[in-house]
Design a protein around this motif. Structure first.
Motif, PDB file in Angstrom:
ATOM      1  N   ASP A  85      -0.464   6.149   8.725  1.00 18.68           N
ATOM      2  CA  ASP A  85      -1.498   5.458   9.504  1.00 18.68           C
ATOM      3  C   ASP A  85      -2.014   4.222   8.783  1.00 18.68           C
ATOM      4  O   ASP A  85      -2.460   3.264   9.417  1.00 18.68           O
ATOM      5  CB  ASP A  85      -2.644   6.405   9.841  1.00 18.68           C
ATOM      6  N   PHE A  86      -1.929   4.218   7.466  1.00 18.23           N
ATOM      7  CA  PHE A  86      -2.308   3.025   6.708  1.00 18.23           C
ATOM      8  C   PHE A  86      -1.220   1.962   6.775  1.00 18.23           C
ATOM      9  O   PHE A  86      -1.509   0.768   6.752  1.00 18.23           O
ATOM     10  CB  PHE A  86      -2.603   3.380   5.247  1.00 18.23           C
ATOM     11  N   SER A  87       0.034   2.410   6.864  1.00 15.86           N
ATOM     12  CA  SER A  87       1.131   1.451   6.963  1.00 15.86           C
ATOM     13  C   SER A  87       1.060   0.660   8.272  1.00 15.86           C
ATOM     14  O   SER A  87       1.499  -0.489   8.325  1.00 15.86           O
ATOM     15  CB  SER A  87       2.472   2.191   6.876  1.00 15.86           C
ATOM     16  N   VAL A  88       0.505   1.284   9.314  1.00 12.60           N
ATOM     17  CA  VAL A  88       0.401   0.609  10.607  1.00 12.60           C
ATOM     18  C   VAL A  88      -0.476  -0.631  10.523  1.00 12.60           C
ATOM     19  O   VAL A  88      -0.217  -1.648  11.184  1.00 12.60           O
ATOM     20  CB  VAL A  88      -0.138   1.591  11.670  1.00 12.60           C
ATOM     21  N   ILE A  89      -1.523  -0.561   9.691  1.00 14.27           N
ATOM     22  CA  ILE A  89      -2.446  -1.697   9.563  1.00 14.27           C
ATOM     23  C   ILE A  89      -2.198  -2.457   8.259  1.00 14.27           C
ATOM     24  O   ILE A  89      -3.108  -3.097   7.726  1.00 14.27           O
ATOM     25  CB  ILE A  89      -3.915  -1.219   9.629  1.00 14.27           C
ATOM     26  N   ASP A  90      -0.974  -2.373   7.759  1.00 10.98           N
ATOM     27  CA  ASP A  90      -0.659  -3.030   6.492  1.00 10.98           C
ATOM     28  C   ASP A  90      -0.836  -4.548   6.578  1.00 10.98           C
ATOM     29  O   ASP A  90      -1.293  -5.186   5.630  1.00 10.98           O
ATOM     30  CB  ASP A  90       0.777  -2.693   6.072  1.00 10.98           C
ATOM     31  N   LYS A  91      -0.507  -5.159   7.736  1.00 13.45           N
ATOM     32  CA  LYS A  91      -0.664  -6.609   7.887  1.00 13.45           C
ATOM     33  C   LYS A  91      -2.135  -7.007   7.800  1.00 13.45           C
ATOM     34  O   LYS A  91      -2.478  -8.011   7.167  1.00 13.45           O
ATOM     35  CB  LYS A  91      -0.076  -7.062   9.212  1.00 13.45           C
ATOM     36  N   GLU A  92      -3.003  -6.215   8.443  1.00 17.12           N
ATOM     37  CA  GLU A  92      -4.442  -6.523   8.391  1.00 17.12           C
ATOM     38  C   GLU A  92      -4.978  -6.383   6.972  1.00 17.12           C
ATOM     39  O   GLU A  92      -5.835  -7.166   6.540  1.00 17.12           O
ATOM     40  CB  GLU A  92      -5.207  -5.597   9.338  1.00 17.12           C
ATOM     41  N   ILE A  93      -4.468  -5.395   6.246  1.00 20.30           N
ATOM     42  CA  ILE A  93      -4.909  -5.207   4.859  1.00 20.30           C
ATOM     43  C   ILE A  93      -4.478  -6.395   3.997  1.00 20.30           C
ATOM     44  O   ILE A  93      -5.263  -6.903   3.184  1.00 20.30           O
ATOM     45  CB  ILE A  93      -4.340  -3.886   4.301  1.00 20.30           C
TER      46      ILE A  93
END
Length: 504
Positions: A471-479
């Motif tokens: 679930d963290f990989s999904v928002i990796d671009k935002e991070i």
């Protein structure tokens, strides 16, 4: 017939004359003309009234002249000032006592101490005052620290924090919540709701939003209603809610009936967008449970219980450790609820293994595994990964930590696991100091035959980490956009951010 006009003394603008002090023993206090001899006041501040009062009531003081008269006036002024300031000083002392009561109560609450400790703290303060400053003992006795007073003070502090949070709610640009539900000692479900917000100046606030007691069921809808009630009471806007973090319980994280899903749906109805996340600390602890060599862990727990469960054995073992000057003074209990306890238990057991072996042999209950190099190698291997897992777990805890920092710790640990797996295939144990120690102590044992088992454990742990943190990989671009905006391609971000990113 017209009524006579009332005389307004204030409008006459009469002033006190300094010479009246020495001539008539009068002094001005709080815009009133006060007699230093009898402490009476005159109705109007004019010389006729002052002179008449002096001649009719205090003519006996006419014998004072010159320097003697000036000295007498100074003494009388000092006495009158002391009388005037007595009640003011008493009021200030009481105010300070109240402030001290609140400050000590805050410390009691912050450290989770019983309310009854307030009386003990007061007795300690009084005893210190009796020795250090005996003249201040009464002031310390005025501090109210009874159990009921501490409870009221904590309620006042809680109400004040809520009031401050409510006042700041209108300035929130965005906020997120974290929820945790657990049963207390009376089996009552307690829901903790934490709040983190950011304002237009990027000021971050972290507070406990509310504590809700769930008397009946604890389904997703029950928890959602409790969270909604807390948010509405605080006056927070749903469209500014950008994230909700929970543990992995179905009532919290369910895709359809979970509280987090319901919160995200409500935010979407208000034209907002919220991201639901599984607590990263909790996920790391769940991953750590995959490192479980059951035969080793069961033997360790059983041995610890044999020594510590019996009072006589425990006392004798402590005395034995003291006689042989052991590095540690006792063994530790293991508890699955306390995530970090396993690493401490294993490390303590490994360090005390010679003493444990000798003690159990004296009790005719030898532990044969302690003389088996292969079992000791498994024990040493279990100590090292558990110790490596403790480091990121501690780094994930604490206030003022943001998601990119936490996720960076997890990605770094995944890289470490890949390195460990590669090195263990060649039985390179440079990053496993405990296993390396056993390998050196038993060179004749074929410990390299264990490398396949150890590689599979590390590989399983690595796989678990990558699965858990998808679930963290999904928002990796935002991070990445948040942490390193200069390394992000403007074409890959949202269109409303592209021009601003290029300008940066």
């Amino acid at each position: 017939m017209a009524e006579p006009k009332k005389r307004k003394v204030e409008s006459e603008c009469r002033k006190f004359q300094t010479r009246w002090e020495s001539e008539y023993f009068f002094k001005e206090f709080k815009r009133k003309c006060v007699c230093l001899i009898c402490t009476e006041t005159v109705a109007v501040m004019k010389e006729y009234n002052v002179q008449r009062h002096y001649e009719t009531k205090n003519q006996a003081y006419a014998s004072y002249t010159g320097a003697e008269q000036e000295q007498k006036v100074k003494l009388m002024v000092a006495k009158l000032q002391g009388q005037q300031h007595y009640f003011l000083r008493t009021q200030k002392v009481q105010e300070k006592a109240t402030i001290v009561s609140y400050e000590v109560t805050q410390l009691i609450a912050r450290h989770g101490k019983p309310f009854s400790d307030g009386d003990l703290i007061k007795h300690c303060l009084v005893k210190v005052a009796e020795i250090m400053c005996p003249e201040k003992v009464q002031d310390f006795n005025n501090v109210s620290m009874s159990r009921n007073t501490v409870a009221r003070r904590i309620e006042d502090l809680s109400a004040n924090v809520k009031l401050q949070l409510s006042d700041k709610a209108c300035a929130f640009d965005f906020y997120s919540i974290a929820c945790d539900e657990s049963a207390d000692a009376t089996d009552t479900a307690q829901l903790l709701i934490f709040l983190r917000r950011v304002d237009e100046n990027f000021g971050v606030t972290e507070e406990l939003l509310d504590l809700k007691s769930l008397k009946g069921t604890t389904t997703g809808i029950d928890i959602f209603e409790a969270v909604s009630d807390s948010i509405d009471k605080m006056g927070l806007q749903w469209d500014k809610l950008c994230g909700v973090t929970t543990d992995g319980a179905p009532a919290m994280a369910g895709a359809h009936k979970g509280m987090a899903s319901m919160v995200c749906a409500k935010v979407k109805e208000t034209e907002g967008e919220a991201v639901k996340m599984h607590c990263i600390v909790h996920q790391e602890a769940l991953c750590a449970k995959t490192v479980s060599l059951e035969d080793v862990m069961n033997t360790v727990v059983k041995t610890v219980n044999i020594i510590r469960a019996r009072g006589l054995y425990h006392r004798e073992f402590q005395a034995f450790l003291s006689d042989v000057d052991a590095e540690y003074g006792d063994l530790l209990y293991h508890s699955d609820v306390r995530w970090l306890s396993r690493g401490a238990v294993l490390k303590r057991f490994y360090s005390l293994r010679p003493e444990i072996d000798q003690f159990l042999k004296e009790k005719d209950r030898p532990l044969h595994e302690l003389s088996d190099p292969l079992w000791l190698a498994d024990l040493a291997f279990l100590v090292d990964p558990t110790d490596h897992l403790t480091t990121p777990n501690k780094s994930l805890q604490g206030k003022d930590q943001f998601l990119p920092q936490l996720y960076a710790h997890m990605k770094a640990f995944c890289v470490k696991l890949n390195l460990f797996k590669t090195q263990l295939r060649n039985f390179n144990v440079v990053h496993f100091p405990t296993l390396s120690e056993i390998r050196t102590a038993y060179p004749q044992a074929n410990l390299s035959a264990k490398k396949g088992k150890y590689v599979s454990v590390i590989a399983c742990l690595e796989t678990k980490f990558r699965q858990r943190f998808q679930d963290f990989s999904v928002i990796d671009k935002e991070i990445k956009l948040f942490t390193t905006p200069f390394l992000v391609d403007a074409k890959e971000v949202e269109e409303n951010l592209q021009l601003e990113l290029i300008e940066i």
